[in-house]
Scaffold this active site. Sequence first.
Site, short mmCIF file in Angstrom:
data_model
loop_
_atom_site.label_atom_id
_atom_site.label_comp_id
_atom_site.label_asym_id
_atom_site.label_seq_id
_atom_site.Cartn_x
_atom_site.Cartn_y
_atom_site.Cartn_z
N LYS A 43 40.36 157.26 -35.15
CA LYS A 43 39.76 155.93 -34.91
C LYS A 43 40.60 154.93 -35.69
O LYS A 43 40.11 154.23 -36.59
CB LYS A 43 38.28 155.95 -35.34
CG LYS A 43 37.50 154.70 -34.97
CD LYS A 43 37.17 154.59 -33.50
CE LYS A 43 36.52 153.24 -33.19
NZ LYS A 43 36.27 153.03 -31.75
N ASP A 90 36.51 157.58 -29.28
CA ASP A 90 35.57 157.19 -28.22
C ASP A 90 36.20 157.45 -26.85
O ASP A 90 35.54 157.96 -25.92
CB ASP A 90 35.10 155.74 -28.38
CG ASP A 90 36.21 154.76 -28.71
OD1 ASP A 90 37.37 155.19 -28.95
OD2 ASP A 90 35.93 153.54 -28.74
N ASP A 116 30.82 170.15 -29.54
CA ASP A 116 29.55 170.34 -28.82
C ASP A 116 29.69 169.77 -27.41
O ASP A 116 29.22 170.36 -26.43
CB ASP A 116 28.39 169.62 -29.54
CG ASP A 116 27.63 170.55 -30.48
OD1 ASP A 116 28.25 171.49 -31.01
OD2 ASP A 116 26.42 170.33 -30.68
N ASP A 122 33.29 168.01 -34.96
CA ASP A 122 31.94 168.56 -34.81
C ASP A 122 31.31 168.04 -33.52
O ASP A 122 30.77 168.79 -32.71
CB ASP A 122 31.09 168.16 -36.03
CG ASP A 122 29.66 168.66 -35.91
OD1 ASP A 122 29.48 169.84 -35.55
OD2 ASP A 122 28.74 167.87 -36.18
N TYR A 180 32.41 165.06 -44.32
CA TYR A 180 31.52 166.10 -44.83
C TYR A 180 31.65 166.28 -46.34
O TYR A 180 30.72 166.73 -46.99
CB TYR A 180 31.82 167.45 -44.16
CG TYR A 180 31.16 167.65 -42.81
CD1 TYR A 180 31.37 166.75 -41.78
CD2 TYR A 180 30.34 168.74 -42.57
CE1 TYR A 180 30.79 166.94 -40.55
CE2 TYR A 180 29.75 168.94 -41.34
CZ TYR A 180 29.97 168.03 -40.33
OH TYR A 180 29.38 168.23 -39.12
C1 IPM Z 1 29.00 173.42 -36.67
C2 IPM Z 1 27.63 173.03 -37.16
C3 IPM Z 1 27.70 172.74 -38.65
C4 IPM Z 1 28.65 171.59 -38.86
C5 IPM Z 1 26.33 172.46 -39.32
C6 IPM Z 1 25.35 173.59 -39.09
C7 IPM Z 1 26.48 172.15 -40.77
O1 IPM Z 1 27.15 171.93 -36.45
O2 IPM Z 1 29.55 174.41 -37.17
O3 IPM Z 1 29.53 172.73 -35.79
O4 IPM Z 1 28.26 170.43 -38.71
O5 IPM Z 1 29.81 171.84 -39.18
MG MG Z 2 28.38 171.35 -34.85
#
Ligand code: IPM
Ligand code: MG
Length: 352
Positions: A191, A223, A251, A247, A141
Site C-alpha cells: 500500500k 486493494d 482467505d 492473512d 502483528y
Molecule cells: C491464519 C489465522 C491466524 C492469523 C490467527 C488464528 C491468529 O487467521 O493463520 O491465517 O491471523 O495469522
Molecule cells: Mg487467517
Amino acid sequence: MEAKIVVLPGDGIGPEVTAEALRILEAVAKRGNHSFAYDTQLMGGCSIDRHGVALTGEALAACQASSAVLLGAVGGPKWDDPSAKVRPEQGLLALRKGLGVFANLRPVKVHPALIDSSPLKPERLAGVDILVIRELTGGLYFGQPKGRDVKDGHERAVDTLEYHDFEVQRVVELAFRLANDRKRKVTSVDKANVLESSRLWRQISTSIGKANPGIALDHMLVDTASMRLITSPGSFDVLVTENMFGDILTDEASVLAGSMGMLPSASIGNGGPGLYEPIHGSAPDIAGKGIANPVGTILSAAMLLRHSLGLPAEAAAIEAAVYRTIADGCRTADLGGSLGASRMTDEILKRL
Ligand code: IPM
Ligand code: MG
C-alpha cells in the site's frame, strides 16, 4: 531417513485432521523405509485449559528441537472472550516467532473437478495456480508499540506496522527463488501510496527485481490485488506481501479452490524446523463429528516432506493421490459429499 515430528493437534477439528495426516505420513514412512518419531504437544485452547498459557516453554522447546511441526488448528468459542488475557492465537504467534518462520507459503490451485464448488464463474478459474507468500513474523502483528492507554482523556488502542529492511529482503528473495521454478512472475503487494512501510517494501523488492532480470516483477496495491484475485485470478503466479495483507488475501484466495478445507500451508525460515498447517480454522461447529475435510492437513504434511525433510518425490506422490481421489469423485461434506475424514483418507491411501 529419521525425523522427529512434533504434532500439535490443537482444538476443534485439529485432532481429527492431524490424525488422518499421520496415517498418510506413516504410509510414506513404511514405503520408503523412513522412521518418523512423533511427539504430541499441547498448543492453543487445550494448553490454556491444562497449563494456563497457549504455548508452554517446554512445548516451544520441543518444536525448536524437532525436524518439523505439524499443526491442526487452534481456537474456539470457549476461549473467545475478547477481554481475556490469554488467547489460543497467542500460542500460534509465539510459535511462529519462536521458530523464526518468516515466510508462510499458501499455494492455491483449483482442481478441475472442483471448479463448480467455487462461487466464481468457471471461465475465471481455469488454470489458477497461485503461490501466496505471506510475511509471517513482522508487520502489523508484531510491530511495537502495541497496546492500550489513555490519551487526552480518551481510551486509545495502538498497533504498529513495522518492518526492517532485512525482514522484507529475506521474504521477497524467497519469493523470487520459488518463482524461478514456476511461471517466473512475482507480484509484490503493498500500500505504497499511503504507508511508509510499504514504500520500504517497494524499494527493496524493486532492487531485488533488478538483480533478477529473468523474473517479471509487478507491484500492486493491496486493494487492487483483492479485486484482481476475483476478476483475474489466473494472472497471478507468486504473490508476496506483508503479514496482515497476506492473512486477508489468503482467505479470499481460498474461495477460488472451492473450500478452505482443501488448502495447506508451510511456514519456513532459515533452515530451522518448518511449521505446517491447513489454512482452515478449528471449525468448532463440526468438531467431534468426524466429518472434517482432512485434505488441507494431508497436503500440509506433503509440504512438510518437501520443505523440511527433503523428500520431494514422496510429497508429489501424496499430492498426486489427493488429486486422483478428488478426480474420482470422493468428497467430504464441505464439498457436498458424504465421506467422513477417515473414509476420505482411506480413499487417498488406496491411491498413494
Ligand atoms: C491464519 C489465522 C491466524 C492469523 C490467527 C488464528 C491468529 O487467521 O493463520 O491465517 O491471523 O495469522
Ligand atoms: Mg487467517
